[in-house]
Design a protein around this motif. Sequence first.
Motif, PDB file in Angstrom:
ATOM      1  N   HIS A 240      24.449  43.551-102.581  1.00 65.21           N
ATOM      2  CA  HIS A 240      24.591  44.535-102.179  1.00 65.21           C
ATOM      3  C   HIS A 240      26.866  43.512-102.127  1.00 65.21           C
ATOM      4  CE1 HIS A 240      24.025  49.058-101.522  1.00 65.21           C
ATOM      5  NE2 HIS A 240      23.062  48.414-102.188  1.00 65.21           N
ATOM      6  N   ASP A 241      26.502  42.502-101.033  1.00 66.52           N
ATOM      7  CA  ASP A 241      27.695  42.150-101.150  1.00 66.52           C
ATOM      8  C   ASP A 241      27.930  41.363-102.293  1.00 66.52           C
ATOM      9  OD1 ASP A 241      28.847  40.345 -98.982  1.00 66.52           O
ATOM     10  OD2 ASP A 241      28.956  39.317-100.405  1.00 66.52           O
ATOM     11  N   LEU A 242      26.962  40.679-103.087  1.00 65.24           N
ATOM     12  CA  LEU A 242      27.338  39.897-104.522  1.00 65.24           C
ATOM     13  C   LEU A 242      27.768  40.417-105.470  1.00 65.24           C
ATOM     14  CD1 LEU A 242      23.866  37.658-104.676  1.00 65.24           C
ATOM     15  CD2 LEU A 242      27.001  36.708-104.200  1.00 65.24           C
ATOM     16  N   TYR A 243      27.179  42.251-105.556  1.00 63.66           N
ATOM     17  CA  TYR A 243      27.791  42.996-106.494  1.00 63.66           C
ATOM     18  C   TYR A 243      29.482  43.697-107.019  1.00 63.66           C
ATOM     19  CZ  TYR A 243      27.441  47.767-109.801  1.00 63.66           C
ATOM     20  OH  TYR A 243      27.927  48.507-110.247  1.00 63.66           O
ATOM     21  N   GLU A 244      29.409  43.697-104.673  1.00 58.30           N
ATOM     22  CA  GLU A 244      30.593  43.985-104.675  1.00 58.30           C
ATOM     23  C   GLU A 244      31.622  43.346-104.863  1.00 58.30           C
ATOM     24  OE1 GLU A 244      30.577  45.849-100.738  1.00 58.30           O
ATOM     25  OE2 GLU A 244      28.792  48.063-101.204  1.00 58.30           O
ATOM     26  N   ARG A 245      31.528  41.757-104.685  1.00 56.21           N
ATOM     27  CA  ARG A 245      32.404  40.739-104.949  1.00 56.21           C
ATOM     28  C   ARG A 245      32.708  40.133-106.462  1.00 56.21           C
ATOM     29  NH1 ARG A 245      30.338  36.328-102.788  1.00 56.21           N
ATOM     30  NH2 ARG A 245      32.389  35.059-103.242  1.00 56.21           N
ATOM     31  N   PHE A 246      31.504  40.842-107.165  1.00 57.56           N
ATOM     32  CA  PHE A 246      31.968  40.731-108.693  1.00 57.56           C
ATOM     33  C   PHE A 246      32.601  42.002-109.161  1.00 57.56           C
ATOM     34  CE2 PHE A 246      30.057  40.861-112.781  1.00 57.56           C
ATOM     35  CZ  PHE A 246      29.934  39.357-113.481  1.00 57.56           C
ATOM     36  N   TYR A 247      32.238  42.407-109.156  1.00 53.04           N
ATOM     37  CA  TYR A 247      32.904  44.168-109.892  1.00 53.04           C
ATOM     38  C   TYR A 247      33.509  44.054-109.190  1.00 53.04           C
ATOM     39  CZ  TYR A 247      28.938  44.039-112.842  1.00 53.04           C
ATOM     40  OH  TYR A 247      27.605  44.163-113.852  1.00 53.04           O
ATOM     41  N   LYS A 248      34.311  44.325-107.912  1.00 52.69           N
ATOM     42  CA  LYS A 248      34.958  44.820-106.098  1.00 52.69           C
ATOM     43  C   LYS A 248      35.199  45.987-106.582  1.00 52.69           C
ATOM     44  CE  LYS A 248      38.495  40.418-107.684  1.00 52.69           C
ATOM     45  NZ  LYS A 248      37.298  40.316-108.506  1.00 52.69           N
ATOM     46  N   ARG A 249      34.171  46.636-106.202  1.00 52.66           N
ATOM     47  CA  ARG A 249      33.371  48.016-106.065  1.00 52.66           C
ATOM     48  C   ARG A 249      32.121  48.502-105.590  1.00 52.66           C
ATOM     49  NH1 ARG A 249      32.903  48.306-111.166  1.00 52.66           N
ATOM     50  NH2 ARG A 249      29.586  48.311-112.928  1.00 52.66           N
ATOM     51  N   LYS A 250      31.848  48.999-104.882  1.00 55.96           N
ATOM     52  CA  LYS A 250      30.889  49.552-104.528  1.00 55.96           C
ATOM     53  C   LYS A 250      30.098  49.813-104.904  1.00 55.96           C
ATOM     54  CE  LYS A 250      32.185  49.689-100.070  1.00 55.96           C
ATOM     55  NZ  LYS A 250      31.669  49.295 -99.051  1.00 55.96           N
ATOM     56  N   VAL A 251      28.094  48.699-104.485  1.00 56.21           N
ATOM     57  CA  VAL A 251      27.026  49.646-105.299  1.00 56.21           C
ATOM     58  C   VAL A 251      26.661  51.695-105.699  1.00 56.21           C
ATOM     59  CG1 VAL A 251      25.116  49.162-106.127  1.00 56.21           C
ATOM     60  CG2 VAL A 251      25.833  47.635-104.951  1.00 56.21           C
ATOM     61  N   PRO A 252      26.801  51.507-106.793  1.00 61.53           N
ATOM     62  CA  PRO A 252      26.432  52.639-107.213  1.00 61.53           C
ATOM     63  C   PRO A 252      25.301  52.993-106.597  1.00 61.53           C
ATOM     64  CG  PRO A 252      26.659  51.591-109.358  1.00 61.53           C
ATOM     65  CD  PRO A 252      26.830  51.016-108.338  1.00 61.53           C
ATOM     66  N   PRO A 253      25.347  54.703-105.913  1.00 65.43           N
ATOM     67  CA  PRO A 253      23.300  54.936-105.085  1.00 65.43           C
ATOM     68  C   PRO A 253      22.710  54.874-105.768  1.00 65.43           C
ATOM     69  CG  PRO A 253      25.419  57.215-105.112  1.00 65.43           C
ATOM     70  CD  PRO A 253      26.375  55.761-106.603  1.00 65.43           C
ATOM     71  N   ILE A 254      22.334  54.950-107.256  1.00 66.80           N
ATOM     72  CA  ILE A 254      21.540  54.653-108.088  1.00 66.80           C
ATOM     73  C   ILE A 254      20.806  53.634-107.909  1.00 66.80           C
ATOM     74  CG2 ILE A 254      20.749  54.652-111.054  1.00 66.80           C
ATOM     75  CD1 ILE A 254      23.405  56.457-111.297  1.00 66.80           C
ATOM     76  N   ILE A 255      21.778  52.622-107.144  1.00 68.52           N
ATOM     77  CA  ILE A 255      20.691  51.309-107.924  1.00 68.52           C
ATOM     78  C   ILE A 255      20.997  51.040-106.278  1.00 68.52           C
ATOM     79  CG2 ILE A 255      20.992  50.691-110.228  1.00 68.52           C
ATOM     80  CD1 ILE A 255      22.714  48.632-109.512  1.00 68.52           C
ATOM     81  N   GLY A 256      21.368  51.228-104.610  1.00 67.86           N
ATOM     82  CA  GLY A 256      21.774  51.714-103.595  1.00 67.86           C
ATOM     83  C   GLY A 256      20.532  50.484-103.044  1.00 67.86           C
ATOM     84  N   SER A 257      19.347  50.869-103.878  1.00 65.76           N
ATOM     85  CA  SER A 257      18.509  49.867-103.027  1.00 65.76           C
ATOM     86  C   SER A 257      17.477  49.453-103.147  1.00 65.76           C
ATOM     87  CB  SER A 257      16.998  51.426-101.572  1.00 65.76           C
ATOM     88  OG  SER A 257      17.708  52.449-101.151  1.00 65.76           O
ATOM     89  N   ALA A 258      17.971  48.974-104.229  1.00 63.03           N
ATOM     90  CA  ALA A 258      17.247  47.851-105.845  1.00 63.03           C
ATOM     91  C   ALA A 258      16.455  46.228-105.099  1.00 63.03           C
ATOM     92  CB  ALA A 258      18.155  47.627-106.948  1.00 63.03           C
ATOM     93  N   GLY A 259      17.546  46.249-104.537  1.00 58.85           N
ATOM     94  CA  GLY A 259      16.271  44.909-103.473  1.00 58.85           C
ATOM     95  C   GLY A 259      15.533  45.070-103.040  1.00 58.85           C
ATOM     96  N   LEU A 260      15.365  46.540-102.161  1.00 64.08           N
ATOM     97  CA  LEU A 260      13.969  46.903-101.736  1.00 64.08           C
ATOM     98  C   LEU A 260      13.085  47.059-102.484  1.00 64.08           C
ATOM     99  CD1 LEU A 260      15.278  49.628 -99.242  1.00 64.08           C
ATOM    100  CD2 LEU A 260      14.947  47.694 -98.288  1.00 64.08           C
ATOM    101  N   LEU A 261      13.050  47.778-103.945  1.00 66.59           N
ATOM    102  CA  LEU A 261      12.167  47.645-104.823  1.00 66.59           C
ATOM    103  C   LEU A 261      12.356  46.347-105.325  1.00 66.59           C
ATOM    104  CD1 LEU A 261      13.109  51.260-105.604  1.00 66.59           C
ATOM    105  CD2 LEU A 261      11.362  50.793-104.037  1.00 66.59           C
ATOM    106  N   HIS A 262      12.859  44.985-105.329  1.00 66.01           N
ATOM    107  CA  HIS A 262      12.505  44.376-106.649  1.00 66.01           C
ATOM    108  C   HIS A 262      11.798  43.384-106.903  1.00 66.01           C
ATOM    109  CE1 HIS A 262      13.835  41.170-103.211  1.00 66.01           C
ATOM    110  NE2 HIS A 262      13.506  40.373-104.654  1.00 66.01           N
ATOM    111  N   ASP A 263      11.332  43.594-105.378  1.00 64.80           N
ATOM    112  CA  ASP A 263       9.278  43.064-105.004  1.00 64.80           C
ATOM    113  C   ASP A 263       8.256  43.903-104.812  1.00 64.80           C
ATOM    114  OD1 ASP A 263      10.064  39.965-105.590  1.00 64.80           O
ATOM    115  OD2 ASP A 263      10.327  38.951-103.725  1.00 64.80           O
ATOM    116  N   LEU A 264       8.489  44.603-105.374  1.00 60.44           N
ATOM    117  CA  LEU A 264       7.517  46.409-105.314  1.00 60.44           C
ATOM    118  C   LEU A 264       6.812  45.502-105.258  1.00 60.44           C
ATOM    119  CD1 LEU A 264       7.105  48.917-103.813  1.00 60.44           C
ATOM    120  CD2 LEU A 264       7.235  50.096-105.616  1.00 60.44           C
TER     121      LEU A 264
END
Length: 393
Positions: A240-264
């Motif tokens: 979330h922090d990297l995304y918001e700093r890179f794109y200068k906007r909040k993470v879209p809800p669609i991928i809001g929990s991507a980190g929780l699932l990336h190592d599922l």
Amino acid sequence: MRTILFVDDEVNILRAIRRMFRNAGYECYYASNIEEAVQVLIGAENLDMLVTDIKMPNFDGIRLLKLFKEATPTTIRVALSGYASTASITEAISKNLAKQYFFKPWDNNDFLENIQKVFALEDKFVQMGLFQAIQDFERIKTFPKLFDRVNQLVQKDAGIEDICHVIEEDMAMTSNILRIANSAFYAAKTGDLQQAIMYIGLNNLKQLILSYEIATMNDRKYVKANALWHHAVTSNLIFHDLYERFYKRKVPPIIGSAGLLHDLGAIIMLQIYGTDYYRKLIQPKLSEEDLVREEENYFKMNHAVVGGYFLNWWAFPMDLVEMALYHHDPREEGIIHREEVALMCIASHMAKDEIRFMRPSVFDALDILHIKEDFLKPTYEKFQDEIMGWHDE
């Protein structure tokens, strides 16, 4: 030959798509309303993909996606929408009605290429031979029960109160959601489940439940999943922090929990292989690259492939499938959401305190994003306590 049905109530849009796909190697059908789309569905021997606008004045594309999901669940469903209608895209994704989405206006070459990549990903899982090996994972193929119940309620537009009643039947899940909502990331400061869910968001809630349920599928293995769970939560914060700093906007809800699932996939492999997987791969706290190599050495598959397979099987959005499948190799051919995958690659390495060693995949991710190592320092310093905590799990 692959078959695709395109649905849009604007004749000019359909005409442009017809020209674009004239020599693309697909058998294409076109419809300007639900009635025509249903006639194609009835008449066609098979439909591999539905591509439909979901914000049309004359009919509701969401309703069409629901119809196709029920009538032909194997058809890949893709949503089209203007940038001003991101809420419609979010609704389609959160209800598992669409696997992929594109915004209007589009670049013709990108559109064609991305359609090809969606099909290529489906083929990739077949070519990997997973369908035979995955028989050991049979009990996980079905949605975990609480996730399935909440998912059904979301699809039926149930109210937050109804969703809360279902979740409250599981005290462990209730306390976990409250813990996440009150974390430094959401800062909800509430003991009320309904308020906690409103802070987290329904899409994030579903993904959180899925990850947690799989981690606790076998209670005696849950303690051994603590390090995996800590890594997932920390990766999500960093992403979330990297995304918001890179794109200068909040993470879209669609991928809001991507980190929780990336190592599922690692959590699933722990459930299947148990103590053997834990002793050889989790307990030693291997680096990202070493973990993948040793998984393939011992089990002939790795957690990225397993996670991507199941998220794809469960019709999760392509963004999430790709971040699970490719976060160790962001340069892999065929990735659609390459920047998101690159950010997840960095987040996953940073969560294990591996940025200092700058693995090759991290250099690849930096190149994809056109950023320097210095860009990572503020995020690393911000989450240093969480990062160092992984070593203590």
